[in-house]
Write a protein that holds these residues in place. Structure first.
Motif, mmCIF file in Angstrom:
data_model
loop_
_atom_site.group_PDB
_atom_site.id
_atom_site.type_symbol
_atom_site.label_atom_id
_atom_site.label_comp_id
_atom_site.label_asym_id
_atom_site.label_seq_id
_atom_site.Cartn_x
_atom_site.Cartn_y
_atom_site.Cartn_z
ATOM 1 N N ASP A 76 0.838 -1.207 0.000
ATOM 2 C CA ASP A 76 0.000 0.000 0.000
ATOM 3 C C ASP A 76 0.868 1.250 0.000
ATOM 4 O O ASP A 76 0.381 2.349 -0.273
ATOM 5 C CB ASP A 76 -0.882 0.030 1.253
ATOM 6 C CG ASP A 76 -1.813 -1.163 1.339
ATOM 7 O OD1 ASP A 76 -2.490 -1.459 0.337
ATOM 8 O OD2 ASP A 76 -1.845 -1.813 2.408
ATOM 9 N N LYS A 112 -0.761 4.504 -4.337
ATOM 10 C CA LYS A 112 0.101 4.003 -3.265
ATOM 11 C C LYS A 112 0.796 5.200 -2.635
ATOM 12 O O LYS A 112 1.122 6.170 -3.319
ATOM 13 C CB LYS A 112 1.164 3.053 -3.817
ATOM 14 C CG LYS A 112 0.647 1.950 -4.744
ATOM 15 C CD LYS A 112 0.040 0.799 -4.006
ATOM 16 C CE LYS A 112 -0.351 -0.297 -4.981
ATOM 17 N NZ LYS A 112 0.007 -1.605 -4.519
ATOM 18 N N SER A 195 -5.468 3.317 1.563
ATOM 19 C CA SER A 195 -5.901 1.940 1.251
ATOM 20 C C SER A 195 -7.183 1.557 1.978
ATOM 21 O O SER A 195 -7.888 0.641 1.575
ATOM 22 C CB SER A 195 -4.807 0.940 1.606
ATOM 23 O OG SER A 195 -4.587 0.903 3.002
#
Length: 196
Positions: A76, A112, A195
């Motif tokens: 992530d 990310k 995330s």
């Protein structure tokens, strides 16, 4: 769910290895699942073997897995630590990044969280441009850049680079450890938000 963080580094003489180890420790302490991965050494073996310190450092890292594209897909967030080479990131790091075309094209690197650190022989040896060049790559991925800025007082103690912790070669002191830990924990926090 715990954020998943890949701590990606390249280290010739040990400085960025130490930063990466500290970042991995702090990220775990902050509740992340962590993969510590090193970039493959691309310099000719004869060149590496010609310098004792380089050869010894490579041997110290032999049990750390080399980075693969799946380590980037899995995560992530990314904590990146690489040395400066003539004002940009070391070629060993760039060689790995250049394998990520399929992941970029499929969108697997988008959304990310990314933060970066570096080292150079001296404070004006390209540390800031190296970090900015890493962040330019992250922008191409559609990643979310998480610099330390001046969001913690340690940034006024560690030399004040708002793009990421940066240092000269040598053992990391307590201030450096605090700065890296702050940056790693900040990454975990934002990776979790993105995330989640």
């Amino acid at each position: 769910m715990s954020p998943k963080i890949t701590v990606l580094f390249y280290s010739t003489y040990g400085t960025n290895h130490a930063i990466a180890e500290e970042a991995a420790r702090a990220a775990k302490e902050a509740g992340a699942e962590v993969r510590l991965r090193r970039c493959t050494e691309t310099a000719p073996r004869a060149v590496v073997d010609g310098q004792d310190a380089w050869r010894e450092q490579l041997d110290k890292m032999k049990d750390i897995p080399e980075a693969k594209p799946e380590d980037m897909e899995w995560a992530d967030g990314y904590f990146i630590s690489v040395p400066t080479r003539f004002g940009v990131a070391a070629s060993q790091f760039r060689a790995f990044i250049d394998t990520l075309g399929p992941q970029w094209q499929s969108g697997a690197l988008a959304n990310k969280a990314v933060t970066a650190t570096t080292s150079a022989q001296n404070p004006h040896g390209g540390q800031e441009t190296t970090l900015q060049s890493i962040y330019v790559t992250a922008m191409h991925w559609g990643a979310i850049i998480v610099p330390p800025g001046y969001a913690d007082g340690v940034k006024f103690e560690d030399g004040g680079n708002p793009y990421g912790y940066s240092c000269e070669p040598g053992p990391m002191g307590e201030t450096g450890k605090k700065s890296v830990a702050f940056q790693a924990k900040r990454l975990v926090e934002f990776a979790g938000k993105i995330s989640g």
